[in-house]
Design a protein around this motif. Sequence first.
Motif, mmCIF file in Angstrom:
data_model
loop_
_atom_site.group_PDB
_atom_site.id
_atom_site.type_symbol
_atom_site.label_atom_id
_atom_site.label_comp_id
_atom_site.label_asym_id
_atom_site.label_seq_id
_atom_site.Cartn_x
_atom_site.Cartn_y
_atom_site.Cartn_z
ATOM 1 N N PRO A 112 0.808 -1.226 0.000
ATOM 2 C CA PRO A 112 0.000 0.000 0.000
ATOM 3 C C PRO A 112 0.845 1.283 0.000
ATOM 4 N N GLN A 113 2.113 1.193 0.434
ATOM 5 C CA GLN A 113 3.004 2.356 0.445
ATOM 6 C C GLN A 113 3.660 2.600 -0.905
ATOM 7 N N GLY A 138 18.416 -18.802 -3.892
ATOM 8 C CA GLY A 138 17.321 -17.932 -4.305
ATOM 9 C C GLY A 138 17.498 -16.596 -3.628
ATOM 10 N N LEU A 139 16.932 -15.536 -4.203
ATOM 11 C CA LEU A 139 17.044 -14.249 -3.536
ATOM 12 C C LEU A 139 15.794 -13.415 -3.720
ATOM 13 N N ASP A 140 15.608 -12.486 -2.788
ATOM 14 C CA ASP A 140 14.452 -11.596 -2.786
ATOM 15 C C ASP A 140 14.864 -10.225 -3.302
ATOM 16 N N PHE A 141 14.008 -9.639 -4.124
ATOM 17 C CA PHE A 141 14.173 -8.271 -4.604
ATOM 18 C C PHE A 141 13.111 -7.427 -3.906
ATOM 19 N N TYR A 142 13.483 -6.265 -3.393
ATOM 20 C CA TYR A 142 12.486 -5.337 -2.869
ATOM 21 C C TYR A 142 12.837 -3.941 -3.364
ATOM 22 N N VAL A 143 11.875 -3.295 -4.030
ATOM 23 C CA VAL A 143 12.107 -1.997 -4.658
ATOM 24 C C VAL A 143 11.339 -0.930 -3.899
ATOM 25 N N VAL A 144 12.043 0.127 -3.482
ATOM 26 C CA VAL A 144 11.425 1.266 -2.808
ATOM 27 C C VAL A 144 11.349 2.409 -3.807
ATOM 28 N N ASP A 171 -1.580 2.072 -6.479
ATOM 29 C CA ASP A 171 -1.991 2.278 -7.876
ATOM 30 C C ASP A 171 -0.920 3.015 -8.676
ATOM 31 N N ASP A 172 -0.267 4.011 -8.023
ATOM 32 C CA ASP A 172 0.808 4.756 -8.693
ATOM 33 C C ASP A 172 1.973 3.831 -9.033
ATOM 34 N N ALA A 173 2.330 2.953 -8.076
ATOM 35 C CA ALA A 173 3.451 2.038 -8.285
ATOM 36 C C ALA A 173 3.143 1.050 -9.408
#
Length: 186
Positions: A112-113, A138-144, A171-173
Motif C-alpha cells: 500500500p506504500q 534464491g534471492l528476494d528483490f524489494y524496490v522502494v 496504484d501509482d506504483a
Amino acid sequence: KKKKFLNTIYNNKKMPKSNANPMKTIKIDKLCLNICVGESGDRLTKAASVLKALSGQDPVYSEARLTIRSFGIRRNEKISCHVTVRGEKAKEILERGLKVKDYELKEGCFSPQGNFGFGIKEHIDLGLKYDPSIGIFGLDFYVVLSRPGYRVPRRKRASAKVGFSHKVKKDDAMKWYQDEFQGIIL
C-alpha cells in the motif's frame, strides 16, 4: 525584462513545455537484495559471495531476533545477508530480475506504500555463472519507489511531513511499473 530573459533561457535550452508536474515523477529510491540462508557458517559466506558478484558491493549480515529451537536458530546468530543498491545499477539489476520473471508480477507483490517485491528461485538466472563450490541460492528483490521531495521529512533543518497526495500509493506504483518496464500485473 524578466519575462524576456526567461523566454530566452527556455528557447535556448529547448525545454519541452508540458503540463506534467516534475515533482510527481516516480523513481527508484533503492533496491534491496536479500538472501536468507537460515544458518550461519559456510553457506552464509557463499550467499554473501553471490550478492557481492551480483551487486559489486559488500553485503551486510542480518541476525536472528529470537531463538527457534525447531529451526536450530539461536538469538543474534547471523542467518542472512543483504545489500542495498541505488541509482543506475539498481535499475540494471532490477531489469535482470524482472526478465527472469518474464515481467509478470502479481498484484499482491505491491504494498500500500507504493513499494514492490518479488523473489527468484535461482541466482544463476540473472546471468551469473554456476559454480559447483557455491551452489544455487534464491534471492528476494524489494524496490522502494519515491518522488522528488521525499528528503523533506529526513533532513535536519526545516523538516516537514510529506502530504498524502504526494506519497506513492499502490496504484501509482503499479502504473509506473507498467509504463517503465511494460510489465504485466496478474
